[in-house]
Design an enzyme around this catalytic site. Structure first.
Site, PDB file in Angstrom:
ATOM      1  N   GLU A 290      13.115  -4.399  -1.015  1.00  0.00           N
ATOM      2  CA  GLU A 290      11.869  -4.937  -0.441  1.00  0.00           C
ATOM      3  C   GLU A 290      10.695  -4.228  -1.110  1.00  0.00           C
ATOM      4  O   GLU A 290      10.589  -3.000  -1.054  1.00  0.00           O
ATOM      5  CB  GLU A 290      11.792  -4.739   1.079  1.00  0.00           C
ATOM      6  CG  GLU A 290      10.519  -5.397   1.648  1.00  0.00           C
ATOM      7  CD  GLU A 290      10.254  -5.179   3.144  1.00  0.00           C
ATOM      8  OE1 GLU A 290       9.391  -5.868   3.685  1.00  0.00           O
ATOM      9  OE2 GLU A 290      10.901  -4.298   3.741  1.00  0.00           O
TER      10      GLU A 290
ATOM     11  N   ASP B 106       1.891 -14.858   5.741  1.00  0.00           N
ATOM     12  CA  ASP B 106       1.060 -15.589   6.716  1.00  0.00           C
ATOM     13  C   ASP B 106      -0.097 -16.275   5.996  1.00  0.00           C
ATOM     14  O   ASP B 106      -0.857 -17.004   6.625  1.00  0.00           O
ATOM     15  CB  ASP B 106       0.461 -14.608   7.731  1.00  0.00           C
ATOM     16  CG  ASP B 106      -0.427 -13.590   7.029  1.00  0.00           C
ATOM     17  OD1 ASP B 106       0.079 -12.884   6.131  1.00  0.00           O
ATOM     18  OD2 ASP B 106      -1.630 -13.527   7.335  1.00  0.00           O
TER      19      ASP B 106
ATOM     20  N   ASP C  57       0.147  -8.087  -0.024  1.00  0.00           N
ATOM     21  CA  ASP C  57      -1.314  -8.193   0.059  1.00  0.00           C
ATOM     22  C   ASP C  57      -1.751  -9.489  -0.629  1.00  0.00           C
ATOM     23  O   ASP C  57      -1.377  -9.743  -1.778  1.00  0.00           O
ATOM     24  CB  ASP C  57      -1.963  -6.978  -0.621  1.00  0.00           C
ATOM     25  CG  ASP C  57      -1.594  -5.678   0.100  1.00  0.00           C
ATOM     26  OD1 ASP C  57      -1.396  -5.734   1.329  1.00  0.00           O
ATOM     27  OD2 ASP C  57      -1.488  -4.623  -0.563  1.00  0.00           O
TER      28      ASP C  57
ATOM     29  N   ASP D 130       7.623   1.714  -1.110  1.00  0.00           N
ATOM     30  CA  ASP D 130       6.207   1.680  -0.754  1.00  0.00           C
ATOM     31  C   ASP D 130       5.513   2.837  -1.467  1.00  0.00           C
ATOM     32  O   ASP D 130       6.150   3.799  -1.870  1.00  0.00           O
ATOM     33  CB  ASP D 130       5.985   1.765   0.758  1.00  0.00           C
ATOM     34  CG  ASP D 130       4.703   1.027   1.161  1.00  0.00           C
ATOM     35  OD1 ASP D 130       4.778  -0.110   1.672  1.00  0.00           O
ATOM     36  OD2 ASP D 130       3.603   1.586   0.940  1.00  0.00           O
TER      37      ASP D 130
ATOM     38  N   THR E  49       9.643  -8.730  10.039  1.00  0.00           N
ATOM     39  CA  THR E  49       8.912  -7.551   9.565  1.00  0.00           C
ATOM     40  C   THR E  49       7.850  -7.210  10.616  1.00  0.00           C
ATOM     41  O   THR E  49       7.594  -8.005  11.528  1.00  0.00           O
ATOM     42  CB  THR E  49       8.215  -7.825   8.217  1.00  0.00           C
ATOM     43  OG1 THR E  49       7.008  -8.554   8.462  1.00  0.00           O
ATOM     44  CG2 THR E  49       9.092  -8.616   7.266  1.00  0.00           C
ATOM     45  N   GLU E  50       7.212  -6.046  10.466  1.00  0.00           N
ATOM     46  CA  GLU E  50       6.125  -5.674  11.408  1.00  0.00           C
ATOM     47  C   GLU E  50       5.012  -6.728  11.394  1.00  0.00           C
ATOM     48  O   GLU E  50       4.568  -7.184  12.435  1.00  0.00           O
ATOM     49  CB  GLU E  50       5.484  -4.333  11.017  1.00  0.00           C
ATOM     50  CG  GLU E  50       6.120  -3.120  11.630  1.00  0.00           C
ATOM     51  CD  GLU E  50       7.128  -2.496  10.689  1.00  0.00           C
ATOM     52  OE1 GLU E  50       7.307  -3.003   9.557  1.00  0.00           O
ATOM     53  OE2 GLU E  50       7.754  -1.495  11.094  1.00  0.00           O
TER      54      GLU E  50
HETATM   55  C1  LIG Z   1       0.668  -6.023   4.158  1.00  0.00           C
HETATM   56  S1  LIG Z   1       1.814  -4.732   4.086  1.00  0.00           S
HETATM   57  C2  LIG Z   1       3.368  -5.523   4.497  1.00  0.00           C
HETATM   58  C3  LIG Z   1       4.379  -4.543   4.997  1.00  0.00           C
HETATM   59  C4  LIG Z   1       5.767  -5.123   5.359  1.00  0.00           C
HETATM   60  N1  LIG Z   1       6.412  -5.730   4.225  1.00  0.00           N
HETATM   61  C5  LIG Z   1       5.666  -6.115   6.499  1.00  0.00           C
HETATM   62  O1  LIG Z   1       5.859  -7.306   6.248  1.00  0.00           O
HETATM   63  O2  LIG Z   1       5.409  -5.695   7.634  1.00  0.00           O
HETATM   64  C6  LIG Z   1       1.951  -4.499   2.329  1.00  0.00           C
HETATM   65  C7  LIG Z   1       2.630  -3.196   1.967  1.00  0.00           C
HETATM   66  O3  LIG Z   1       2.763  -3.162   0.549  1.00  0.00           O
HETATM   67  C8  LIG Z   1       2.485  -1.856   0.097  1.00  0.00           C
HETATM   68  N2  LIG Z   1       2.032  -1.957  -1.300  1.00  0.00           N
HETATM   69  C9  LIG Z   1       0.991  -2.699  -1.758  1.00  0.00           C
HETATM   70  N3  LIG Z   1       0.862  -2.566  -3.099  1.00  0.00           N
HETATM   71  C10 LIG Z   1       1.851  -1.726  -3.493  1.00  0.00           C
HETATM   72  C11 LIG Z   1       2.246  -1.191  -4.753  1.00  0.00           C
HETATM   73  N4  LIG Z   1       1.585  -1.490  -5.891  1.00  0.00           N
HETATM   74  N5  LIG Z   1       3.301  -0.369  -4.797  1.00  0.00           N
HETATM   75  C12 LIG Z   1       3.988  -0.044  -3.661  1.00  0.00           C
HETATM   76  N6  LIG Z   1       3.649  -0.517  -2.448  1.00  0.00           N
HETATM   77  C13 LIG Z   1       2.600  -1.349  -2.348  1.00  0.00           C
HETATM   78  C14 LIG Z   1       1.414  -1.339   1.043  1.00  0.00           C
HETATM   79  O4  LIG Z   1       1.383   0.074   1.087  1.00  0.00           O
HETATM   80  C15 LIG Z   1       1.864  -1.952   2.368  1.00  0.00           C
HETATM   81  O5  LIG Z   1       2.719  -1.095   3.067  1.00  0.00           O
END
Ligand SMILES: C[S@@+](CC[C@H](N)C(=O)[O-])C[C@H]1O[C@@H](n2cnc3c(N)ncnc32)[C@H](O)[C@@H]1O
Length: 240
Positions: free
Chosen positions: A44, A166, A130, A69, A204-205
């Site tokens: 993931e 989403d 993101d 992450d 997921t969260e």
């Molecule tokens: C919007 S959150 C989604 C978290 C989880 N997948 C969920 O669905 O609940 C996006 C996650 O991607 C991580 N992330 C974003 N860009 C990243 C990168 N270049 N390398 C590693 N992690 C990254 C962020 O730290 C964050 O925890």
């Protein structure tokens, strides 16, 4: 204060070397050796607090999972969540448990190819990545063709990408990017939980939060490897 806090997180992570990988580059080409078996590896990218990857590791013990992450605090929280999930499954104390098929890696997805050999992965999960809504940030989206080209290299013949979001605009962008890269999609859903929570899927969260707010969850699967594509071709007409 802040520095002491960060040092505490590092010490916590360093003490969990069976579960936490602080330098994933050192395992490039050696992940199966690290897990001690030949099972497929599902990753993931951007695991957040780790609810999904922990739940998946408990639900599918025959698969090896890696959550990545870039924030050490999220890796720490993920490690707690994973141990609680496995302690519940095995009915033991949290302190006694060692998730056997899960690693949590601190790393930046930009450098994914430095952490894995071509063909080392069987599945990539992109969950609520993101959305980077501004057009000038399009290249940062994890479904941009520059990332898809990397995933194509790293996935094996059974390789698939499973994508949930989403964001309608990220979903639209992503479907076009998959098509532009010549990738076949299947199981496209514009509202995954339209008829109530779809129990087939571990949430997921972000998914739990958005679903509880009544938002639609978009999802699709993308066939990358030759065998994945062949299986898809065989079953695709059965859906209709
Ligand atoms: C919007 S959150 C989604 C978290 C989880 N997948 C969920 O669905 O609940 C996006 C996650 O991607 C991580 N992330 C974003 N860009 C990243 C990168 N270049 N390398 C590693 N992690 C990254 C962020 O730290 C964050 O925890």
């Amino acid at each position: 204060m802040r520095l002491r806090g960060r040092k505490g997180i590092r010490e916590n992570l360093e003490a969990q070397q069976d579960l936490v990988v602080l330098d994933p580059k050192q395992y490039k080409g050696r992940w199966k050796e690290r897990f001690g078996n030949d099972r497929p590896i599902y990753v993931e990218l951007g695991m957040g607090k780790g609810q999904f990857i922990s739940g998946m590791s408990v639900k599918y013990p025959e698969v090896n999972f890696i959550g990545i992450d870039m924030y050490d605090e999220l890796i720490r929280r993920g490690s707690e969540k994973a141990k609680i999930a496995w302690a519940q499954k095995l009915e033991v104390e949290v302190e006694e448990v060692q998730p056997p098929n899960l690693n949590l890696a601190l790393g930046n997805i930009e450098f994914l190819e430095e952490c894995f050999e071509p063909g080392e992965l069987e599945r990539i999960y992109l969950n609520f990545s993101d959305p980077w809504p501004k057009a000038r940030h399009g290249r940062r989206r994890l479904t941009h063709p520059r990332f898809l080209d990397k995933y194509k290299q790293l996935l094996n013949e059974n390789g698939e990408i499973h994508f949930k979001t989403d964001s309608q605009t990220l979903f639209e962008f992503s479907l076009n990017a998959f098509a532009a890269c010549g990738l076949q999609m299947s199981d496209i859903a514009l509202s995954l939980h339209r008829d109530g929570v779809n129990e087939k899927h571990v949430m997921t969260e972000y998914e739990s939060k958005f679903h509880s707010q009544g938002m639609d969850i978009y999802r699709c699967e993308v066939m990358v490897g030759r065998e994945a594509l062949r299986r898809h071709e065989q079953r695709k007409m059965e859906q209709f």
